[in-house]
Every structure is written in structure tokens, then in C-alpha cells.
Design a protein around this motif. Structure first.
Motif, PDB file in Angstrom:
ATOM      1  N   TYR A  15       0.860  -1.171   0.000  1.00  0.00           N
ATOM      2  CA  TYR A  15       0.000   0.000   0.000  1.00  0.00           C
ATOM      3  C   TYR A  15       0.898   1.224   0.000  1.00  0.00           C
ATOM      4  CZ  TYR A  15      -3.657  -3.296   0.862  1.00  0.00           C
ATOM      5  OH  TYR A  15      -4.520  -4.346   0.728  1.00  0.00           O
ATOM      6  N   THR A  16       0.628   2.105  -0.951  1.00  0.00           N
ATOM      7  CA  THR A  16       1.467   3.282  -1.121  1.00  0.00           C
ATOM      8  C   THR A  16       0.600   4.531  -1.203  1.00  0.00           C
ATOM      9  OG1 THR A  16       1.451   3.155  -3.542  1.00  0.00           O
ATOM     10  CG2 THR A  16       3.212   1.946  -2.384  1.00  0.00           C
ATOM     11  N   ALA A  17       1.256   5.660  -1.034  1.00  0.00           N
ATOM     12  CA  ALA A  17       0.594   6.961  -1.182  1.00  0.00           C
ATOM     13  C   ALA A  17       1.642   7.958  -1.640  1.00  0.00           C
ATOM     14  CB  ALA A  17      -0.014   7.395   0.152  1.00  0.00           C
ATOM     15  N   ASN A  34      -6.158  -3.005   7.566  1.00  0.00           N
ATOM     16  CA  ASN A  34      -5.594  -3.582   8.790  1.00  0.00           C
ATOM     17  C   ASN A  34      -4.074  -3.717   8.698  1.00  0.00           C
ATOM     18  OD1 ASN A  34      -5.815  -4.539  11.419  1.00  0.00           O
ATOM     19  ND2 ASN A  34      -5.945  -6.668  10.744  1.00  0.00           N
ATOM     20  N   ILE A  35      -3.442  -2.610   8.317  1.00  0.00           N
ATOM     21  CA  ILE A  35      -1.985  -2.568   8.190  1.00  0.00           C
ATOM     22  C   ILE A  35      -1.436  -1.457   9.075  1.00  0.00           C
ATOM     23  CG2 ILE A  35      -1.907  -3.588   5.887  1.00  0.00           C
ATOM     24  CD1 ILE A  35      -1.647  -0.711   4.762  1.00  0.00           C
ATOM     25  N   GLY A  36      -0.144  -1.460   9.289  1.00  0.00           N
ATOM     26  CA  GLY A  36       0.468  -0.486  10.190  1.00  0.00           C
ATOM     27  C   GLY A  36       1.189   0.656   9.515  1.00  0.00           C
ATOM     28  N   ALA A  37       1.402   0.561   8.191  1.00  0.00           N
ATOM     29  CA  ALA A  37       2.151   1.623   7.518  1.00  0.00           C
ATOM     30  C   ALA A  37       1.900   1.593   6.017  1.00  0.00           C
ATOM     31  CB  ALA A  37       3.644   1.464   7.781  1.00  0.00           C
ATOM     32  N   VAL A  38       2.074   2.739   5.383  1.00  0.00           N
ATOM     33  CA  VAL A  38       2.066   2.830   3.929  1.00  0.00           C
ATOM     34  C   VAL A  38       3.407   3.408   3.493  1.00  0.00           C
ATOM     35  CG1 VAL A  38      -0.426   3.096   3.678  1.00  0.00           C
ATOM     36  CG2 VAL A  38       0.995   5.111   3.850  1.00  0.00           C
ATOM     37  N   GLY A  48       9.651   7.859   1.698  1.00  0.00           N
ATOM     38  CA  GLY A  48       9.256   7.864   3.098  1.00  0.00           C
ATOM     39  C   GLY A  48       8.366   6.690   3.426  1.00  0.00           C
ATOM     40  N   ILE A  49       8.026   6.613   4.688  1.00  0.00           N
ATOM     41  CA  ILE A  49       7.063   5.627   5.157  1.00  0.00           C
ATOM     42  C   ILE A  49       6.248   6.318   6.238  1.00  0.00           C
ATOM     43  CG2 ILE A  49       8.578   4.572   6.897  1.00  0.00           C
ATOM     44  CD1 ILE A  49       7.356   1.827   5.940  1.00  0.00           C
TER      45      ILE A  49
END
Length: 142
Positions: A15-17, A34-38, A48-49
Motif C-alpha cells: 500500500y502506497t501513497a 488492517n496494516i500499520g504503515a504505507v 518515506g514511510i
């Protein structure tokens, strides 16, 4: 075990942005998936993250971060790895440097993300297998 083996088991969906994305939109992705980071990309390059932890820290700096852009809260100095890296080495790095998500790159292109949970799960499975093999060996020896 190598990271490529972990990605084969869990998949390489990421998952990215963009760095212009609003925090509220990223928070919706984190919650829905239900994830902790993109991973934050600019022209397919990791810049970045943004994790749940980054968003929470943003609340301590501002009253509202809803309309804040990702680049304002994201972690910019991102550790990355390759699919050929070793789980044990990366687990040590993540524990030592206090981060939970690691983008996996192949020739500077994002091919997946592993979390500390993925690495611990893999390590635990392998330790259990070793213990079972040792128990079997010891009981057969007597």
C-alpha cells in the motif's frame, strides 16, 4: 531464511501513497486494510514511510492532523532491504533501530513490505521446527 521466501508466503501486495496525500486518507487505508504503515512514493521511488506511530506523534505536535500532508509526518530516512537479505539480520536491525516496517526493493523498485511481525512469525516457526527435530532425535537416541 531470506526475505524473498517470506514474501512468497505472505505475498507482495503493498500500500502506497504520495507525499501530498492527506493523513485522513492514509488513516482510512491503514484501518480498512488492517496494516500499520504505507510506503510513500515519488515517481516510483521510496521517499518515506508513514506509520500509525507517525500519525500519533503528529497529534502531539498539532491539534488536528486530518488535513496534514503525508510528507509532514512521514519518516524520511527509510531503511530498506532486498529480497536476498537474511531475516535474522533484518530482525536485529528493526529491534535495534525501533521500527516495524521495511520496504523491500529490487533495483530501487518497491516489490513488497515486511513487518517485524512477519519476521518474528517466520523465526518462531523455524525455531519450533528445530525444537521438534531435537526432541525427536533425543527420544530416538534413548
Amino acid at each position: 531464511m531470506l526475505i524473498r521466501d517470506i514474501l512468497k508466503k505472505k505475498g507482495s501486495k503493498t500500500y502506497t501513497a504520495s507525499k501530498e496525500a492527506k493523513i485522513v486518507d492514509i488513516a482510512h487505508i491503514l484501518s480498512k486494510e488492517n496494516i500499520g504503515a504505507v510506503v510513500i512514493l515519488e515517481k516510483e521511488k521510496v521517499v518515506g514511510i508513514l506509520s500509525e506511530r507517525d500519525i500519533v506523534r503528529g497529534f502531539t505536535q498539532k491539534k488536528s492532523v486530518r488535513n496534514t500532508r503525508a510528507e509532514e509526518l512521514m519518516t524520511k530516512n527509510v531503511f530498506t532491504c532486498s529480497a536476498e537479505d537474511n531475516n535474522e539480520d533484518l530482525l536485529t536491525l528493526m529491534v535495534t533501530k525501533h521500527f516495524r516496517h521495511l520496504p523491500v526493493l529490487d533495483k530501487d523498485k518497491l516489490v513488497g513490505v515486511v513487518s517485524i511481525g512477519d519476521l518474528v512469525k517466520d523465526r518462531t516457526k523455524r525455531l519450533k521446527k528445530e525444537i521438534d527435530q531435537l526432541k525427536s532425535y533425543v527420544t530416538k537416541s534413548y
